[in-house]
Write a protein that holds these residues in place. Structure first.
Motif, short mmCIF file in Angstrom:
data_model
loop_
_atom_site.label_atom_id
_atom_site.label_comp_id
_atom_site.label_asym_id
_atom_site.label_seq_id
_atom_site.Cartn_x
_atom_site.Cartn_y
_atom_site.Cartn_z
N ILE A 87 19.51 -29.61 -28.35
CA ILE A 87 19.04 -30.99 -28.19
C ILE A 87 17.52 -31.09 -28.37
O ILE A 87 16.92 -32.10 -28.03
N SER A 88 16.92 -30.03 -28.93
CA SER A 88 15.47 -30.04 -29.20
C SER A 88 14.66 -30.42 -27.96
O SER A 88 13.63 -31.10 -28.06
N VAL B 280 12.32 -33.54 -28.89
CA VAL B 280 10.90 -33.46 -29.28
C VAL B 280 10.59 -32.28 -30.19
O VAL B 280 9.64 -32.33 -30.98
N THR B 281 11.35 -31.19 -30.09
CA THR B 281 10.99 -29.95 -30.77
C THR B 281 11.53 -29.99 -32.20
O THR B 281 12.66 -29.60 -32.45
N ARG C 92 25.79 -23.88 -20.89
CA ARG C 92 24.72 -23.02 -20.40
C ARG C 92 25.24 -21.60 -20.20
O ARG C 92 24.57 -20.62 -20.57
N GLY C 93 26.45 -21.45 -19.71
CA GLY C 93 27.05 -20.13 -19.54
C GLY C 93 27.38 -19.45 -20.86
O GLY C 93 27.52 -18.23 -20.91
N GLU C 94 27.49 -20.26 -21.92
CA GLU C 94 27.80 -19.72 -23.25
C GLU C 94 26.54 -19.59 -24.11
O GLU C 94 26.62 -19.34 -25.31
N GLY C 95 25.36 -19.81 -23.49
CA GLY C 95 24.12 -19.62 -24.22
C GLY C 95 23.68 -20.81 -25.05
O GLY C 95 22.94 -20.64 -26.03
N VAL C 96 24.09 -22.02 -24.66
CA VAL C 96 23.74 -23.23 -25.42
C VAL C 96 23.21 -24.30 -24.46
O VAL C 96 23.79 -24.52 -23.39
N LEU C 97 22.13 -24.95 -24.84
CA LEU C 97 21.60 -26.07 -24.07
C LEU C 97 22.15 -27.38 -24.63
O LEU C 97 21.86 -27.75 -25.77
N LEU C 98 22.96 -28.07 -23.83
CA LEU C 98 23.44 -29.42 -24.13
C LEU C 98 23.14 -30.29 -22.92
O LEU C 98 23.11 -29.81 -21.79
N ARG C 99 22.94 -31.57 -23.15
CA ARG C 99 22.74 -32.51 -22.05
C ARG C 99 23.41 -33.83 -22.43
O ARG C 99 22.74 -34.78 -22.86
#
Length: 423
Positions: free
Chosen positions: A49-50, A54-55, A383-390
């Motif tokens: 999700i940058s 922003v990223t 998050r437990g699978e190594g991915v940032l989602l929101r």
């Protein structure tokens, strides 16, 4: 093992959009590189999700870091009232060269919300300086323009604004283009209160925080035509949609229109520094030019036009305009479309959609909107699978940095697919 400073965070920091009564301890981040965040426990987290959009080019991009370091050795800050500096001047000129036609003046602030505040204040004062009192602003249902009071007033009423309802100014509300006839409603508003209407503000083609709602270019063109014919200002809030997120450089470009005022932030510095930009047509600027100091636009921030932020923004814009970045954005869009096509048949996936490097769909909901718990559950699983989602409640979306590869994007969808199988 948690770093020793995490206890200090728990004891002293008040985090945004966080209910500290039930939220878990914040995840400690110790670094970042490319599309990944480095956590204190040694794992990497793919930032899908940058980091709140922003990223643009990835974390710790060396070109932007070098631009900031070089500028810091020369000039880190100066009052921008009555003073000028090279990064601010050159950034304004470089933005004016690529913004939609006619947007020639740049006013700097601190973030997206303040960029909107500036645009609304410019619109209202512009009419006063022309001898007309036009107190009304029109905005879309489900819009989100920021968390300061003017920006909240222009935003759709929601859990974000309900605590402050009594303090928000009147806004004429137009239907969300994905749900109603926005143009017909605007026609009625112009007929009934057109002489009161200072401006219409929209998030062009994408109601982002309102649920990643994608709306049509034809509707945006019609809004531009109606406002132009009526002499009403059009404010385009491209805080989330700008800098290539919707495909072309600006969502307005996709519809072939040019607004009177445009708000920018988020990706403007590539995610390195806070910076807001409000771009205006020359005739709006000229309305404030006078021998009477009372005609001044009385707005500013301590860090307006900060040289470090402007240097970062120039470096980010240079990267953005490179042909390689355009190609990578195209690869991300194709990866979205391929992965969503495969996921679309899942019984828990509804309304899949892609707009440039943004992809979204809805999963099952219990009617709680933004507070729908499935979003938090998916975020924790990812998050437990190594991915940032929101997710935004039951709206799942991806908006990765432009350095993300197609395989990394597909991996995020595989994580989402495994989560959906657990439901």
């Amino acid at each position: 093992m948690s770093p020793d400073w995490l206890a200090l965070d728990t004891a002293h920091v008040w985090h945004p959009y966080t209910q500290h009564g039930i939220a878990p301890t914040a995840t400690p981040v110790v670094g970042g590189e490319g599309a990944y965040l480095h956590l204190a426990d040694g794992t990497r987290l793919l930032d899908a999700i940058s980091s709140w959009w922003v990223t643009l080019h990835g974390h710790a991009h060396p070109a932007i870091a070098a631009a900031i370091a070089e500028q810091a050795r020369v000039l880190e800050q100066v009052i921008f009232a009555g003073f000028a500096h090279e990064p601010g001047a050159r950034l304004a000129a470089e933005l004016a060269a690529v913004l939609p036609a006619g947007l020639t003046r740049v006013f700097y602030s601190d973030d997206g919300s303040t960029a909107v505040e500036v645009a609304v204040k410019m619109a209202l004062q512009h009419w006063r300086l022309r001898g007309q009192r036009r107190p009304l602003v029109a905005a879309l249902e489900h819009a989100y323009h920021g968390d300061t009071f003017g920006a909240m007033s222009a935003s759709g009423r929601s859990v974000f604004t309900e605590a402050f309802e009594d303090h928000l100014f009147e806004t004429a509300r137009l239907p969300d283009p994905t749900e109603g006839d926005t143009v017909a409603a605007l026609d009625r508003l112009l007929d009934e209160r057109g002489n009161e209407l200072a401006a219409v503000i929209v998030e062009p083609l994408l109601l982002a925080a309102g649920g990643m709602r994608v709306w049509s270019e034809d509707t945006l063109r019609a809004i531009r035509q109606r406002t132009a014919d009526a002499g009403v200002l059009l404010i385009a809030d491209e805080v989330a949609t700008g800098f290539g997120r919707t495909g072309p450089l600006w969502a307005c470009d996709r519809a072939g229109i040019s607004p009177d005022l445009m708000c920018l932030s988020k990706g403007v510095t590539g995610g390195f520094m806070p910076l807001g930009v409000t771009a205006a047509r020359e005739e709006i600027f000229q309305a404030f030019v006078s021998g009477d100091r009372r005609h001044t636009f009385f707005h500013g921030h301590s860090f307006t036009g900060n040289p470090l932020a402007c240097a970062a923004a120039r470096a980010s814009l240079h990267l953005l305009l490179d042909d390689g970045c355009t190609a990578r954005r195209g690869e991300i869009e194709r990866a979205h479309r391929g992965a969503l096509d495969a996921l679309a048949s899942h019984p828990r996936v509804r309304a899949p959609r892609v707009l440039g490097t943004v992809a979204a769909f809805e999963t099952e909901a219990g009617g709680a909107g933004y507070l729908e718990p499935v979003g938090r559950e998916l975020a924790a699983y990812a998050r437990g699978e190594g991915v940032l989602l929101r997710p935004l409640g039951n709206t799942v979306y991806l908006m990765p940095p432009y350095c993300a590869t197609a395989s990394e994007v597909h991996n995020v969808y595989r994580v989402i697919g495994r989560f959906l199988e657990t439901r």
